[in-house]
Structures are given as structure tokens and as C-alpha cells.
Design a protein around this motif. Structure first.
Motif, PDB file in Angstrom:
ATOM      1  N   TYR A  43       0.854  -1.185   0.000  1.00 32.86           N
ATOM      2  CA  TYR A  43       0.000   0.000   0.000  1.00 32.86           C
ATOM      3  C   TYR A  43       0.889   1.233   0.000  1.00 32.86           C
ATOM      4  N   LEU A  44       0.628   2.161  -0.911  1.00 30.75           N
ATOM      5  CA  LEU A  44       1.394   3.398  -1.021  1.00 30.75           C
ATOM      6  C   LEU A  44       0.451   4.586  -0.914  1.00 30.75           C
ATOM      7  N   LYS A  45       0.747   5.494   0.009  1.00 25.53           N
ATOM      8  CA  LYS A  45      -0.064   6.693   0.224  1.00 25.53           C
ATOM      9  C   LYS A  45       0.820   7.918   0.049  1.00 25.53           C
ATOM     10  N   LEU A  46       0.468   8.788  -0.900  1.00 29.41           N
ATOM     11  CA  LEU A  46       1.198  10.026  -1.140  1.00 29.41           C
ATOM     12  C   LEU A  46       0.361  11.180  -0.602  1.00 29.41           C
ATOM     13  N   SER A  47       0.776  11.736   0.514  1.00 27.51           N
ATOM     14  CA  SER A  47      -0.020  12.732   1.226  1.00 27.51           C
ATOM     15  C   SER A  47      -0.288  13.968   0.373  1.00 27.51           C
ATOM     16  N   GLY A  48      -1.569  14.304   0.227  1.00 27.10           N
ATOM     17  CA  GLY A  48      -1.961  15.512  -0.480  1.00 27.10           C
ATOM     18  C   GLY A  48      -1.975  15.408  -1.987  1.00 27.10           C
ATOM     19  N   ALA A  49      -1.506  14.288  -2.552  1.00 25.82           N
ATOM     20  CA  ALA A  49      -1.452  14.168  -4.012  1.00 25.82           C
ATOM     21  C   ALA A  49      -2.846  14.212  -4.626  1.00 25.82           C
ATOM     22  N   GLU A  50      -3.855  13.759  -3.864  1.00 30.17           N
ATOM     23  CA  GLU A  50      -5.221  13.745  -4.399  1.00 30.17           C
ATOM     24  C   GLU A  50      -5.763  15.153  -4.625  1.00 30.17           C
ATOM     25  N   GLU A  51      -5.144  16.159  -3.986  1.00 29.95           N
ATOM     26  CA  GLU A  51      -5.616  17.535  -4.145  1.00 29.95           C
ATOM     27  C   GLU A  51      -5.142  18.168  -5.446  1.00 29.95           C
ATOM     28  N   SER A  52      -4.056  17.647  -6.002  1.00 32.85           N
ATOM     29  CA  SER A  52      -3.509  18.235  -7.226  1.00 32.85           C
ATOM     30  C   SER A  52      -3.644  17.331  -8.444  1.00 32.85           C
ATOM     31  N   GLU A  53      -4.049  16.073  -8.225  1.00 34.42           N
ATOM     32  CA  GLU A  53      -4.146  15.130  -9.332  1.00 34.42           C
ATOM     33  C   GLU A  53      -5.599  14.871  -9.714  1.00 34.42           C
ATOM     34  N   SER A  54      -5.796  14.438 -10.944  1.00 34.44           N
ATOM     35  CA  SER A  54      -7.127  14.055 -11.403  1.00 34.44           C
ATOM     36  C   SER A  54      -7.588  12.822 -10.635  1.00 34.44           C
ATOM     37  N   PRO A  55      -8.885  12.726 -10.301  1.00 35.59           N
ATOM     38  CA  PRO A  55      -9.392  11.525  -9.620  1.00 35.59           C
ATOM     39  C   PRO A  55      -9.277  10.268 -10.478  1.00 35.59           C
ATOM     40  N   LEU A  56      -8.975  10.424 -11.764  1.00 37.74           N
ATOM     41  CA  LEU A  56      -8.718   9.263 -12.619  1.00 37.74           C
ATOM     42  C   LEU A  56      -7.311   8.715 -12.389  1.00 37.74           C
ATOM     43  N   ASP A  57      -6.409   9.571 -11.862  1.00 39.36           N
ATOM     44  CA  ASP A  57      -5.006   9.192 -11.697  1.00 39.36           C
ATOM     45  C   ASP A  57      -4.670   8.749 -10.280  1.00 39.36           C
ATOM     46  N   TYR A  58      -5.166   9.516  -9.295  1.00 37.26           N
ATOM     47  CA  TYR A  58      -4.816   9.235  -7.903  1.00 37.26           C
ATOM     48  C   TYR A  58      -5.900   9.793  -6.988  1.00 37.26           C
ATOM     49  N   THR A  59      -6.285   9.007  -5.974  1.00 34.52           N
ATOM     50  CA  THR A  59      -7.262   9.443  -4.983  1.00 34.52           C
ATOM     51  C   THR A  59      -6.706   9.194  -3.585  1.00 34.52           C
ATOM     52  N   ALA A  60      -7.447   9.619  -2.572  1.00 32.83           N
ATOM     53  CA  ALA A  60      -7.006   9.465  -1.190  1.00 32.83           C
ATOM     54  C   ALA A  60      -6.882   8.002  -0.773  1.00 32.83           C
ATOM     55  N   GLU A  61      -7.474   7.081  -1.539  1.00 35.15           N
ATOM     56  CA  GLU A  61      -7.361   5.656  -1.219  1.00 35.15           C
ATOM     57  C   GLU A  61      -5.967   5.108  -1.502  1.00 35.15           C
ATOM     58  N   GLY A  62      -5.145   5.851  -2.250  1.00 38.01           N
ATOM     59  CA  GLY A  62      -3.776   5.436  -2.507  1.00 38.01           C
ATOM     60  C   GLY A  62      -3.657   4.326  -3.541  1.00 38.01           C
ATOM     61  N   LEU A  63      -2.473   3.747  -3.603  1.00 35.79           N
ATOM     62  CA  LEU A  63      -2.181   2.671  -4.550  1.00 35.79           C
ATOM     63  C   LEU A  63      -2.069   1.352  -3.794  1.00 35.79           C
ATOM     64  N   ASN A  64      -2.763   0.334  -4.274  1.00 37.89           N
ATOM     65  CA  ASN A  64      -2.732  -0.987  -3.655  1.00 37.89           C
ATOM     66  C   ASN A  64      -2.140  -2.005  -4.620  1.00 37.89           C
ATOM     67  N   GLY A  65      -1.314  -2.885  -4.088  1.00 42.57           N
ATOM     68  CA  GLY A  65      -0.713  -3.916  -4.918  1.00 42.57           C
ATOM     69  C   GLY A  65      -0.737  -5.268  -4.233  1.00 42.57           C
ATOM     70  N   THR A  66      -0.868  -6.321  -5.025  1.00 44.05           N
ATOM     71  CA  THR A  66      -0.782  -7.695  -4.543  1.00 44.05           C
ATOM     72  C   THR A  66       0.244  -8.413  -5.407  1.00 44.05           C
ATOM     73  N   GLY A  67       1.297  -8.927  -4.781  1.00 39.09           N
ATOM     74  CA  GLY A  67       2.375  -9.489  -5.577  1.00 39.09           C
ATOM     75  C   GLY A  67       2.907 -10.807  -5.061  1.00 39.09           C
ATOM     76  N   ARG A  68       3.802 -11.363  -5.853  1.00 39.99           N
ATOM     77  CA  ARG A  68       4.450 -12.620  -5.490  1.00 39.99           C
ATOM     78  C   ARG A  68       5.868 -12.632  -6.040  1.00 39.99           C
ATOM     79  N   ILE A  69       6.824 -12.961  -5.183  1.00 36.57           N
ATOM     80  CA  ILE A  69       8.191 -13.194  -5.616  1.00 36.57           C
ATOM     81  C   ILE A  69       8.314 -14.692  -5.875  1.00 36.57           C
ATOM     82  N   GLU A  70       8.401 -15.068  -7.138  1.00 40.90           N
ATOM     83  CA  GLU A  70       8.339 -16.476  -7.501  1.00 40.90           C
ATOM     84  C   GLU A  70       9.640 -17.216  -7.237  1.00 40.90           C
ATOM     85  N   GLU A  71      10.756 -16.502  -7.273  1.00 39.57           N
ATOM     86  CA  GLU A  71      12.052 -17.120  -6.988  1.00 39.57           C
ATOM     87  C   GLU A  71      12.949 -16.095  -6.329  1.00 39.57           C
ATOM     88  N   ILE A  72      13.707 -16.505  -5.334  1.00 40.20           N
ATOM     89  CA  ILE A  72      14.668 -15.614  -4.690  1.00 40.20           C
ATOM     90  C   ILE A  72      15.891 -16.435  -4.321  1.00 40.20           C
TER      91      ILE A  72
END
Length: 205
Positions: free
Chosen positions: A76-105
Motif C-alpha cells: 500500500y502506497l499513500k502520497l499525502s496531499g497528491a489527491e488535491e492536485s491530481e485528477s481523480p482518474l489518476d490518484y485518490t485518497a485511497e492510494g495505490l494498492n498492490g498484490t504481488g508474489r516473488i516467484e524465486e529468490i
């Protein structure tokens, strides 16, 4: 869609996900041992201006969280205040969510040396791994596949936005005091790839 938000967020997600997993696993990152390790990590993040010489190009700050067990993680990534200057199509107060998997390490001698000297970023660049992450933010969804083969660290991505689609690749290189992320991508109106515009740009984190 704002290029700064999109590309820097993508690189931050990939880089910090692997960085945080290495840090919380404390070097025990092989086989069944790593698969059993639960982790929950939170830290601040700062994205510098895309064009430092441009007075109107501001920086972004916020925090990220990563939690999971072994190779599967949520981000989860939250950029404080970015929702005030960005289009709601690009970024909102809900932030960016990701679900991932490292298949090999895979640990290398460089990984061990970096961890012993408390150089976690060095450990990230010296460790061999590959994986993927699905992302959602505002009105767009995307997926990125990333890989570090010990010599090259990078990946590719596709983004499906409400009005614009994106696809391309990126490479990450560790410089003396920062990470340089070079992106080469196309962006175009939905399903109109013949109208695509190409962008090549380097971001510093």
C-alpha cells in the motif's frame, strides 16, 4: 494520466517491496525458511521532483506498508496531499494498492556481504529474484513483471486506464546515493495504439 505519479509510483512499489522483504527477512531468504517468514513493515517515502530545475515541479511525500508471508505480499502506497492536485482518474485518497508474489529468490555472496555490512539496498541489487505485482489506483489497474538476474534489474508493465493505456519497460541502477530508474514506454488513448506516443525518461529515487 500524470506521468510522474504513474511511473514513480510503479518504480517505488517494485523497489521498496523487494527492499522491505529483504530487510525484514534479515538474510534468511532461501527455500522453506523464507516461505515461513511473516512480515509487516511500514516506512516513509519521498519522491523527489521529476525536474529539479523546474520551480513548478514539486516533490511528493507519504508512506508505504508491506505485509505478507514468504513470497506472497500486499503493498500500500499513500502520497499525502497528491489527491488535491491530481485528477481523480489518476490518484485518490485511497492510494495505490498492490498484490504481488516473488516467484524465486536466490542468495548470492554479494547478498550476504551487503547484509553483514547493513547495506540493504546493496542486498536488493545483489539478490537474484523475479516476480510480479497487480496494482490498482484511482480509475486504473495494471500489472508489472520484475526480474533481477544479478546483472540487470528491471521489468515491464501494462496499465489500463479509463482514457489512456500504457505499456513499457524500466531498469533500475544503483548509483552512489540514489536509485536511477530509466523508463521507456508508450501511452495512447484506449485501444488506439496506432496513436501511441513514446516516452523515454530517467527518474531518481
Amino acid at each position: 494520466m500524470n506521468q510522474k505519479i504513474l511511473i514513480t509510483a510503479l518504480v517505488v512499489v517494485v523497489g521498496l517491496s523487494t527492499l522491505a522483504i529483504l530487510e525484514v527477512s534479515n538474510g534468511f531468504i532461501s527455500g522453506l525458511v523464507f516461505d515461513q517468514i511473516p512480515y509487516n513493515y511500514t516506512a516513509k517515502v519521498w519522491i523527489p521532483p521529476t525536474h529539479p530545475d523546474d520551480p513548478s515541479s514539486g516533490s511528493l511525500g507519504g508512506f508505504y506498508k508491506i505485509n505478507g508471508k514468504g513470497k506472497d505480499f500486499q503493498f500500500y502506497l499513500k502520497l499525502s496531499g497528491a489527491e488535491e492536485s491530481e485528477s481523480p482518474l489518476d490518484y485518490t485518497a485511497e492510494g495505490l494498492n498492490g498484490t504481488g508474489r516473488i516467484e524465486e529468490i536466490k542468495v548470492t555472496p554479494g547478498t550476504i556481504y551487503s547484509l553483514l555490512t547493513k547495506d540493504v539496498r546493496g542486498a536488493m541489487f545483489n539478490t537474484i529474484f523475479h516476480g510480479y505485482m497487480n496494482m490498482t489506483c484511482a480509475a486504473w489497474t495494471g500489472v508489472t513483471y520484475f526480474k533481477n538476474d544479478g546483472k540487470n534489474f528491471g521489468g515491464n508493465f501494462t496499465i489500463d486506464g479509463t482514457m489512456t493505456d500504457w505499456e513499457g519497460n524500466y531498469t533500475l541502477k544503483w548509483e552512489t546515493f540514489r536509485i536511477a530508474a530509466t523508463a521507456d514506454y508508450l501511452w495512447y488513448p484506449n485501444n488506439q495504439k496506432s496513436s501511441a506516443k513514446r516516452v523515454q525518461r530517467t527518474y531518481y529515487l
